[in-house]
Design a protein around this motif. Structure first.
Motif, PDB file in Angstrom:
ATOM      1  N   HIS A  63       1.191  -0.750  -0.014  1.00 52.42           N
ATOM      2  CA  HIS A  63      -0.051  -0.578   0.003  1.00 52.42           C
ATOM      3  C   HIS A  63       0.577   1.232  -0.264  1.00 52.42           C
ATOM      4  O   HIS A  63      -0.310   1.849   0.241  1.00 52.42           O
ATOM      5  N   GLY A  64       2.202   1.147   0.487  1.00 52.53           N
ATOM      6  CA  GLY A  64       2.828   2.068   0.069  1.00 52.53           C
ATOM      7  C   GLY A  64       3.824   2.783   1.071  1.00 52.53           C
ATOM      8  O   GLY A  64       4.709   3.427   1.216  1.00 52.53           O
ATOM      9  N   ASN A  65       3.458   1.621   2.257  1.00 51.43           N
ATOM     10  CA  ASN A  65       3.959   1.844   3.797  1.00 51.43           C
ATOM     11  C   ASN A  65       5.098   1.433   3.505  1.00 51.43           C
ATOM     12  O   ASN A  65       5.398   0.204   3.364  1.00 51.43           O
ATOM     13  N   LYS A  66       5.746   2.395   4.557  1.00 47.48           N
ATOM     14  CA  LYS A  66       7.624   1.862   4.809  1.00 47.48           C
ATOM     15  C   LYS A  66       7.926   2.271   5.892  1.00 47.48           C
ATOM     16  O   LYS A  66       7.490   3.379   6.361  1.00 47.48           O
ATOM     17  N   MET A  67       8.968   1.402   6.368  1.00 45.71           N
ATOM     18  CA  MET A  67      10.192   1.755   7.554  1.00 45.71           C
ATOM     19  C   MET A  67      11.245   1.688   7.142  1.00 45.71           C
ATOM     20  O   MET A  67      11.632   0.747   6.504  1.00 45.71           O
ATOM     21  N   VAL A  68      12.535   2.629   7.270  1.00 45.03           N
ATOM     22  CA  VAL A  68      13.713   2.700   7.343  1.00 45.03           C
ATOM     23  C   VAL A  68      14.125   3.794   8.396  1.00 45.03           C
ATOM     24  O   VAL A  68      14.110   3.916   8.726  1.00 45.03           O
ATOM     25  N   VAL A  69      14.889   2.028   9.156  1.00 46.83           N
ATOM     26  CA  VAL A  69      15.819   1.962  10.202  1.00 46.83           C
ATOM     27  C   VAL A  69      17.113   1.573   9.702  1.00 46.83           C
ATOM     28  O   VAL A  69      17.741   1.405   8.680  1.00 46.83           O
ATOM     29  N   GLY A  70      18.234   1.982  11.264  1.00 45.69           N
ATOM     30  CA  GLY A  70      19.671   2.030  11.218  1.00 45.69           C
ATOM     31  C   GLY A  70      20.264   2.885  10.907  1.00 45.69           C
ATOM     32  O   GLY A  70      20.283   3.941   9.649  1.00 45.69           O
ATOM     33  N   ASP A  71      21.882   3.200  10.893  1.00 40.93           N
ATOM     34  CA  ASP A  71      22.890   3.947  10.369  1.00 40.93           C
ATOM     35  C   ASP A  71      23.149   3.720   9.551  1.00 40.93           C
ATOM     36  O   ASP A  71      23.876   4.766   9.395  1.00 40.93           O
ATOM     37  N   GLY A  72      22.792   2.555   8.702  1.00 38.80           N
ATOM     38  CA  GLY A  72      24.004   2.218   7.712  1.00 38.80           C
ATOM     39  C   GLY A  72      21.806   2.514   6.554  1.00 38.80           C
ATOM     40  O   GLY A  72      22.871   2.209   4.988  1.00 38.80           O
ATOM     41  N   SER A  73      21.389   3.237   6.889  1.00 38.01           N
ATOM     42  CA  SER A  73      20.373   3.387   5.875  1.00 38.01           C
ATOM     43  C   SER A  73      20.637   4.403   4.459  1.00 38.01           C
ATOM     44  O   SER A  73      20.127   4.427   3.292  1.00 38.01           O
ATOM     45  N   GLY A  74      21.663   4.879   4.380  1.00 36.16           N
ATOM     46  CA  GLY A  74      22.246   6.129   3.392  1.00 36.16           C
ATOM     47  C   GLY A  74      23.322   5.242   2.523  1.00 36.16           C
ATOM     48  O   GLY A  74      23.403   6.291   1.533  1.00 36.16           O
ATOM     49  N   ILE A  75      23.698   3.786   3.392  1.00 33.89           N
ATOM     50  CA  ILE A  75      24.120   3.998   2.319  1.00 33.89           C
ATOM     51  C   ILE A  75      24.369   3.368   0.763  1.00 33.89           C
ATOM     52  O   ILE A  75      23.622   2.869   0.703  1.00 33.89           O
ATOM     53  N   LYS A  76      24.979   3.406  -0.171  1.00 38.07           N
ATOM     54  CA  LYS A  76      24.637   3.059  -1.464  1.00 38.07           C
ATOM     55  C   LYS A  76      25.782   1.957  -1.471  1.00 38.07           C
ATOM     56  O   LYS A  76      27.047   2.061  -1.848  1.00 38.07           O
ATOM     57  N   ALA A  77      25.329   0.414  -1.544  1.00 36.10           N
ATOM     58  CA  ALA A  77      25.936  -0.573  -1.210  1.00 36.10           C
ATOM     59  C   ALA A  77      25.879  -1.158  -2.611  1.00 36.10           C
ATOM     60  O   ALA A  77      25.323  -1.014  -3.724  1.00 36.10           O
ATOM     61  N   SER A  78      27.457  -1.591  -2.639  1.00 33.13           N
ATOM     62  CA  SER A  78      27.320  -2.304  -3.731  1.00 33.13           C
ATOM     63  C   SER A  78      26.624  -3.493  -4.149  1.00 33.13           C
ATOM     64  O   SER A  78      26.096  -4.738  -3.484  1.00 33.13           O
ATOM     65  N   ALA A  79      25.624  -3.535  -5.121  1.00 35.51           N
ATOM     66  CA  ALA A  79      24.383  -4.492  -5.477  1.00 35.51           C
ATOM     67  C   ALA A  79      24.799  -6.069  -5.457  1.00 35.51           C
ATOM     68  O   ALA A  79      23.974  -6.669  -5.383  1.00 35.51           O
ATOM     69  N   GLN A  80      26.121  -6.237  -6.241  1.00 36.56           N
ATOM     70  CA  GLN A  80      26.695  -7.200  -6.293  1.00 36.56           C
ATOM     71  C   GLN A  80      25.317  -8.665  -6.494  1.00 36.56           C
ATOM     72  O   GLN A  80      24.630  -8.001  -7.369  1.00 36.56           O
ATOM     73  N   SER A  81      25.153  -9.484  -5.787  1.00 37.21           N
ATOM     74  CA  SER A  81      23.806 -11.357  -5.861  1.00 37.21           C
ATOM     75  C   SER A  81      23.203 -10.513  -6.323  1.00 37.21           C
ATOM     76  O   SER A  81      22.094 -11.200  -6.934  1.00 37.21           O
ATOM     77  N   VAL A  82      22.631  -9.026  -5.199  1.00 41.61           N
ATOM     78  CA  VAL A  82      21.735  -9.377  -5.578  1.00 41.61           C
ATOM     79  C   VAL A  82      21.188  -8.717  -6.776  1.00 41.61           C
ATOM     80  O   VAL A  82      19.169  -8.453  -7.024  1.00 41.61           O
ATOM     81  N   ILE A  83      21.470  -8.323  -7.360  1.00 43.43           N
ATOM     82  CA  ILE A  83      21.289  -8.162  -9.106  1.00 43.43           C
ATOM     83  C   ILE A  83      20.427  -8.951  -9.985  1.00 43.43           C
ATOM     84  O   ILE A  83      20.248  -8.838 -10.923  1.00 43.43           O
ATOM     85  N   LYS A  84      20.749 -10.512  -9.276  1.00 44.53           N
ATOM     86  CA  LYS A  84      20.946 -10.978 -10.191  1.00 44.53           C
ATOM     87  C   LYS A  84      19.602 -11.213 -10.600  1.00 44.53           C
ATOM     88  O   LYS A  84      18.990 -11.347 -11.821  1.00 44.53           O
ATOM     89  N   PRO A  85      18.462 -11.549  -9.357  1.00 50.82           N
ATOM     90  CA  PRO A  85      16.767 -11.904  -9.685  1.00 50.82           C
ATOM     91  C   PRO A  85      16.814 -10.788 -10.679  1.00 50.82           C
ATOM     92  O   PRO A  85      15.759 -10.658 -12.098  1.00 50.82           O
ATOM     93  N   PHE A  86      16.996  -9.417 -10.968  1.00 52.40           N
ATOM     94  CA  PHE A  86      16.922  -8.731 -11.754  1.00 52.40           C
ATOM     95  C   PHE A  86      17.023  -8.479 -13.357  1.00 52.40           C
ATOM     96  O   PHE A  86      16.556  -8.267 -14.450  1.00 52.40           O
ATOM     97  N   LEU A  87      18.392  -9.123 -13.683  1.00 53.60           N
ATOM     98  CA  LEU A  87      18.719  -9.416 -14.229  1.00 53.60           C
ATOM     99  C   LEU A  87      18.049 -10.486 -15.113  1.00 53.60           C
ATOM    100  O   LEU A  87      17.863 -10.604 -16.598  1.00 53.60           O
ATOM    101  N   TYR A  88      17.312 -11.311 -14.468  1.00 54.92           N
ATOM    102  CA  TYR A  88      16.588 -12.431 -15.080  1.00 54.92           C
ATOM    103  C   TYR A  88      15.232 -12.156 -15.493  1.00 54.92           C
ATOM    104  O   TYR A  88      14.803 -12.452 -16.574  1.00 54.92           O
ATOM    105  N   LEU A  89      15.270 -10.863 -14.394  1.00 53.72           N
ATOM    106  CA  LEU A  89      13.409 -10.030 -14.994  1.00 53.72           C
ATOM    107  C   LEU A  89      13.534  -9.806 -15.999  1.00 53.72           C
ATOM    108  O   LEU A  89      13.141  -9.754 -17.538  1.00 53.72           O
ATOM    109  N   TYR A  90      14.781  -9.266 -16.395  1.00 51.00           N
ATOM    110  CA  TYR A  90      15.395  -8.486 -17.452  1.00 51.00           C
ATOM    111  C   TYR A  90      15.118  -8.908 -19.159  1.00 51.00           C
ATOM    112  O   TYR A  90      14.653  -8.756 -19.884  1.00 51.00           O
ATOM    113  N   ALA A  91      16.374  -9.938 -18.808  1.00 52.94           N
ATOM    114  CA  ALA A  91      16.017 -10.978 -19.518  1.00 52.94           C
ATOM    115  C   ALA A  91      14.651 -12.048 -19.956  1.00 52.94           C
ATOM    116  O   ALA A  91      14.282 -11.743 -21.578  1.00 52.94           O
TER     117      ALA A  91
END
Length: 331
Positions: A63-91
């Motif tokens: 419904h668009g509700n979300k919560m974000v917590v933690g001192d690392g919430s602003g970090i731009k992390a390297s996606a690494q293998s988290v990108i794999k489902p989206f690569l598969y979806l794109y293909a």
């Protein structure tokens, strides 16, 4: 968009599931305390430079509700293998037949190998879409990286999403194993030429170096949880059949060799639809309900975020529909 509103009308919001920011903060605190071991993803030199102490959780409903917590919430992390489902979806979205990309059988092998590397078996494609070989095969469907980048910008709702150039250069310079996989895919006939294999390897490495914070990853995860609708923009972004294939792949190899064990611990009878990456992100999809994302770069020997695995247990319980079969607390 009344059709959008109607589609999720009966789905429980975070409030109905009794999920509060205070509870999510307690999960963050507890999982942080439990992370007494773990190492950074040192095989990519640039990942040695991250702050190992930062953590974050983002959780959202349909419904668009979300919560974000933690001192690392602003970090731009390297996606690494988290990108794999989206690569598969794109293909799949680009019309590639699933059997052209890979099989769908999970193996007991680590994420950076596949039996495609054994030419005597005469395999034509990798065995699973979410190991490195399968993801490089998916990346072969990207003809222009800017098109894939635009796809991910729509899924994340972040028009500025981009690669972390230093991470890309760092991994590209050392990962000869993935080069060997791409070369083998050319030899097997999955790619038509050595150049096509090289291009897929380069594109795959770029995709893995996308910089995502937990909110970016949550928006993309909610597209999977909703069956293809962007909760952040109320637009249809992917086909249901392709989403189902991606979720199935995540069920069987989302946490590498630990997938079955962690699924039992956190979900019981329901499959644990998740994906981790050595950059520290873990995405977890509760289809038809919502999703959550965790971040902490300290990894166990299988390449999973230690903090993420601990946080996954209470977060899955909070986001589960009432009446689900689960292991009890004593077990």
């Amino acid at each position: 968009d009344t059709s959008y509103t109607h589609e999720f009308k009966g789905q429980p919001p975070l409030e109905q599931l009794r999920i509060t920011k205070e509870k999510i903060m307690l999960v963050d605190k507890w999982a942080k305390e439990m992370t007494t071991y773990g190492i950074l993803g040192l095989y990519i030199p640039e990942l040695r430079n991250v702050n190992k102490d930062l953590t974050a959780i983002a959780i959202g409903d349909l419904h668009g509700n979300k919560m974000v917590v933690g001192d690392g919430s602003g970090i731009k992390a390297s996606a690494q293998s988290v990108i794999k489902p989206f690569l598969y979806l794109y293909a799949l979205e680009k019309g590639a037949p699933a059997e052209k990309i890979s099989g769908m059988e999970a193996t007991a092998m680590s994420f950076n190998t596949d039996r495609i590397l054994r030419p005597e078996l005469d395999l034509k494609v990798p065995e699973h879409p979410l190991n490195n070989a399968g993801a490089i095969s998916s990346a072969g469907e990207i003809k222009d990286f800017s098109d894939f980048l635009e796809f991910m910008r729509k899924l994340t709702g972040n028009a500025k999403l981009n690669t972390l150039d230093r991470v890309f250069k760092s991994e590209f310079g050392v990962n000869n194993n993935n080069r060997a996989i791409a070369s083998r895919l050319a030899a097997s006939g999955r790619f038509r030429s050595a150049k096509e294999g090289d291009d897929a390897y380069t594109t795959y490495t770029k995709a893995c170096s996308l910089g995502m914070n937990v909110d970016d990853a949550l928006n993309a995860s909610l597209v999977l949880a909703s069956g293809g609708i962007g909760i952040h923009n109320k637009k249809k972004l992917a086909k249901m059949n392709n989403i189902v294939r991606v979720l199935s792949a995540m069920n069987t190899f989302g946490l590498y060799e630990q997938s079955g064990k962690i699924s039992l611990l956190v979900s019981g009878a329901r499959a644990n639809t998740s994906k981790s990456g050595v950059g520290g992100l873990v995405i977890n999809i509760n289809p038809g309900v919502g999703a959550f994302v965790t971040y902490s770069p300290l990894l166990n020997s299988e390449g999973n975020s230690v903090y993420g695995l601990y946080a996954m247990i209470p977060l899955n319980n909070l986001l589960a529909l009432p009446g689900g079969m689960r292991l009890d607390a004593e077990e």
